[in-house]
Every structure is written in structure tokens, then in C-alpha cells.
Enzyme design. Sequence first.
Site, PDB file in Angstrom:
ATOM      1  N   ARG A  20      26.880 -92.512  56.226  1.00 25.37           N
ATOM      2  CA  ARG A  20      27.137 -91.119  55.873  1.00 25.37           C
ATOM      3  C   ARG A  20      28.631 -90.834  55.926  1.00 25.37           C
ATOM      4  NH1 ARG A  20      23.311 -86.355  58.176  1.00 25.37           N
ATOM      5  NH2 ARG A  20      21.885 -88.127  58.041  1.00 25.37           N
ATOM      6  N   SER A 109      21.141 -85.402  54.043  1.00 25.65           N
ATOM      7  CA  SER A 109      20.247 -84.479  54.742  1.00 25.65           C
ATOM      8  C   SER A 109      20.765 -83.050  54.656  1.00 25.65           C
ATOM      9  CB  SER A 109      20.060 -84.943  56.189  1.00 25.65           C
ATOM     10  OG  SER A 109      19.113 -84.142  56.860  1.00 25.65           O
ATOM     11  N   HIS A 110      21.104 -82.467  55.810  1.00 24.43           N
ATOM     12  CA  HIS A 110      21.521 -81.073  55.878  1.00 24.43           C
ATOM     13  C   HIS A 110      23.035 -80.896  55.806  1.00 24.43           C
ATOM     14  CE1 HIS A 110      21.671 -82.671  59.963  1.00 24.43           C
ATOM     15  NE2 HIS A 110      22.682 -81.846  60.146  1.00 24.43           N
ATOM     16  N   LYS A 119      19.906 -93.722  53.947  1.00 23.85           N
ATOM     17  CA  LYS A 119      18.971 -94.069  55.002  1.00 23.85           C
ATOM     18  C   LYS A 119      18.217 -95.311  54.543  1.00 23.85           C
ATOM     19  CE  LYS A 119      18.307 -89.325  56.674  1.00 23.85           C
ATOM     20  NZ  LYS A 119      17.323 -88.231  56.930  1.00 23.85           N
ATOM     21  N   ASP A 248      14.752 -78.775  55.327  1.00 27.50           N
ATOM     22  CA  ASP A 248      16.163 -79.137  55.246  1.00 27.50           C
ATOM     23  C   ASP A 248      16.435 -79.823  53.909  1.00 27.50           C
ATOM     24  OD1 ASP A 248      14.941 -81.575  55.758  1.00 27.50           O
ATOM     25  OD2 ASP A 248      16.376 -82.208  57.286  1.00 27.50           O
ATOM     26  N   ASP A 250      16.903 -82.852  52.646  1.00 30.33           N
ATOM     27  CA  ASP A 250      16.095 -83.963  52.144  1.00 30.33           C
ATOM     28  C   ASP A 250      14.620 -83.796  52.474  1.00 30.33           C
ATOM     29  OD1 ASP A 250      16.633 -84.369  54.872  1.00 30.33           O
ATOM     30  OD2 ASP A 250      16.612 -86.546  54.700  1.00 30.33           O
ATOM     31  N   ASP A 252      12.776 -83.788  55.066  1.00 27.20           N
ATOM     32  CA  ASP A 252      12.013 -84.556  56.047  1.00 27.20           C
ATOM     33  C   ASP A 252      11.760 -83.750  57.314  1.00 27.20           C
ATOM     34  OD1 ASP A 252      14.614 -84.622  57.027  1.00 27.20           O
ATOM     35  OD2 ASP A 252      14.571 -86.761  57.537  1.00 27.20           O
ATOM     36  N   ARG A 253      12.391 -82.560  57.422  1.00 24.11           N
ATOM     37  CA  ARG A 253      12.126 -81.666  58.551  1.00 24.11           C
ATOM     38  C   ARG A 253      11.595 -80.338  58.029  1.00 24.11           C
ATOM     39  NH1 ARG A 253      17.099 -80.563  61.996  1.00 24.11           N
ATOM     40  NH2 ARG A 253      18.205 -80.707  60.011  1.00 24.11           N
ATOM     41  N   HIS A 335      11.516 -83.098  63.718  1.00 25.63           N
ATOM     42  CA  HIS A 335      11.059 -84.349  63.112  1.00 25.63           C
ATOM     43  C   HIS A 335       9.675 -84.642  63.681  1.00 25.63           C
ATOM     44  CE1 HIS A 335      14.560 -85.782  60.877  1.00 25.63           C
ATOM     45  NE2 HIS A 335      15.321 -85.332  61.863  1.00 25.63           N
TER      46      HIS A 335
END
Length: 459
Positions: A20, A109-110, A119, A248, A250, A252-253, A335
Site C-alpha cells: 500500500r 480499502s478506506h 492484498k 468501506d 473495498d 470487506d467491512r 471484520h
Amino acid sequence: MPDHPAQPDLSAVIKAYDVRGVVGEQVDDALVSAVGAALARMLKDEDPATGVVVVGYDMRDSSPGLATAFAEGVTGQGLDVVNIGLASTDMLYFAAGTLDVPGAMFTASHNPAKYNGIKLCRAGAMPIGQDTGLVTIREAVERGVPGGPGGGSVREQPMLGDYAAYLRALVDLREIRPLRVVVDAGNGMGGFTVPEVLRGLPLDVVPLYFELDGTFPNHEANPLDPANLVDLQKAVIEERADLGLAFDGDADRCFVVDERGAPVSPSAITGLVAVRELAKSPGSPIIHNLITSKAVPEIVREHGGEPVRTRVGHSFIKQKMAETGAVFGGEHSAHYYFRDFWKADSGMLAALHVLAALGEQPDPLSGLMAEFERYSASGEVNSTVVDQAGRVAAIKEIYGGREGVELDELDGLTVALPDGSWFNLRASNTEPLLRLNVEAADPAAVAALRDEVLAVVRA
């Protein structure tokens, strides 16, 4: 195929769990191509039969180009690439799980628009982190990755429909009572996945910011920050909705607000989903990290399960799930991990459980969640501290000498007090910060304990 030249120290970009950085400064086509080549070589060294890597990417402007450069690195080493295109991170995990191949997801992500990253996972969605291959990849890129035989191909395979069908088979919403739900996608990948997953169900979905836009024009796609929930809370009340969901960047949350617009803590969601999973798999282990509410292990025991406490971080959760055969795991950061989803995290699957639980009974969400919201918490309070170890040692000395106090150092320092309150103090891995989390019986007790600890930490 040409060699990938050596890169300078990449420890600031290839981190504990992912790659990242700022696009154009830290992350560019050359870097991600080299990472793809290094990943391919590592996978072939581990298993010469490895033939395919699946790749997905989020809605950031830089993501498609970076994914293409990464694929060039992989195919240059002789492996093929399956490109699933636009995807949420859990959709990439689904692809890696169902195809049983390694995967790479391009997302930050965020993080703000200028960032991007990768990832990585092995076949079956097993994470690649610093202890499971990411250091090997970083060192290979720093040395320079030799050219490969070439010959790999790229094919496109959309997975959205299969992903949605898989989740809907795990949590059946067809017979629930009709619900009105506001969903804030934050211009992230929830705007892509939510319509397909929830299509045709007895849900009246009110969309907020479903337009895919990696510049995040409305608010950051980080629902952990209360400022980014304000629009959702307002809309839930105005629309007289049964609940609100926020994803978020991506997706995933997933974060939840009740019909009053009040946030529901991720610990309470962990408790709710744990009870549902234990009903299907009685007596199973349930994973929770050490910052989730102590209500979580209480609830798990009350419903015949076995609570298992871990350090913070998805690699620790997934490792413990594999060791214990746990059916579910939850973190304070929203998560949520599922045995039936290759032990990977899926905000969408957690959202389906919440919708099902609410729709299967008549109470409002605030009433349903009352038994799971047992204590008050501070949330994470960060302090910039140069001498992190010294401040933690000072806290340990002050509290360790008190009667009835219990200390443990599974992850940072956790202090449990005789009145049932507790706090955890952890150093950040990447910044000069100490992170404090406090839980107590009520908000006043939380504030008093928080201020007492901060007085020492910030002295």
C-alpha cells in the site's frame, strides 16, 4: 522476458498485511509488475503445479492499470491470470476460494484516493502476510526479480453473479418480513455488489453513494470514523428505515446503525452472528480479538460455544480459525470471518446475517441488539508517544500493584480491574502511537478510566 530491476527498501510500502502506498510515488506499474513476478516465482517454488492467479480491482482510477501491470509480471513468469474485473475484496476471496487458486486484489480499502495497493492470498483465500510470504516477495523485489519464460495468458471471468448466489445460499432471506434498509456504499465497491446480492429479496433498499468513484466525493469510505456515518444516520431517520448499512471502500467491512440512527457496535454484531452460527454448529469455537467487548465471550458461552481470544489482525484470526475449526470470528474493527467462506472476512455476509436476524422476528433492531450491547466502550483513542515502551511500562507498574488487577500481554498490555472494567494499550506497528481501548459498565465509568490512563500515557 526482461528482468525486473532492483528496488530500494520497500518496507514502507510492502507492509505486514498488504502492499500500500501513494500512486506514482510509492506504487507504480514497475513495482506491481515486479510484485506479480515475485509472487509467481514464490508460488512455483512452493508448488510447481501452480498455474493460475486470479486478479480483481476496486473503483480507483489507478486500479485497472495497476492490475494490468501486475498481470504482466505474473504471465512473464509463465503463469496464467484470471481477471475478474471490478470486485470487492471478499469477492476476490470468493474467487480464490471457489477456483482454488492464489489471488491479488487491487485496493487501498478506506484510504484516500491517492493511495492504492494489493492484498494477496494463496489458493483457498489463505492470506499472504509478513509471516506467510510477503517478506519473501519484498526481498525478491528489492533484489530484482529475474525474467521468466513468459507464455502466460490472461482471460476474463466475471464472478459477481456466482458470488451473490453463494452468499444468498449461506443466508436465506426469502422468507423474512419486508425491511426498509438504507445502504451507504461511500462510492466504493458496495455500490457494485449490493444491488446484485440483495436483488429480488423482500428489501426496500435506499441507496446512498452507489456511484463508483475512487475520488470519494461525498465522504471517506471509512465507516470506522463516526463522521462518515452522519449521512447514513440522517437518512435512516428521514426514510423511517429499519436499519442502515455502511461499507468501506473495498466492501470487506460492514457497519450497522439501528432504526434510531444509533451505531451498533461491531462487538454486538459479532455476538449476534456468533449466536446464529452456533445454532447451526452447536458447541463450535468462536474467535474474537482481545479488543472486542467481554460480552462476546459471555454470549458465546451462554449459547454453548467455545470463545477463543486472539491478537488483533486478520492473519491471527485466520490462523486460529484453522487451528480450532472455529465457525466464525469477529473483530472490533468490523471484520467478520466465516468458516463457510474459506475462513475469510466478508462484510456482505455479516450484513445478510443482520438482515436475516431482524427479519425473522418482530422487534426493531435496537430491541434485538439489547442483549448483545452490555457494556460501554471508548472506541480507539490514539496518543502520539515517542517512548511507547516506557509509557506502557509505567502503566503496568501503576496498575500491576493494585489488588485484584489482572494483567496480560497477548497483544500490548491488557489490564482487567476488579469492578469488571478493562483497558488495552497497544503500540502501533507503523506510527509513533499508543492505541487505548477502554470498556466499563457505563459511559461515565469509561470516561473516568480513559482519562486516568491517558494522564499517564500523555504525561
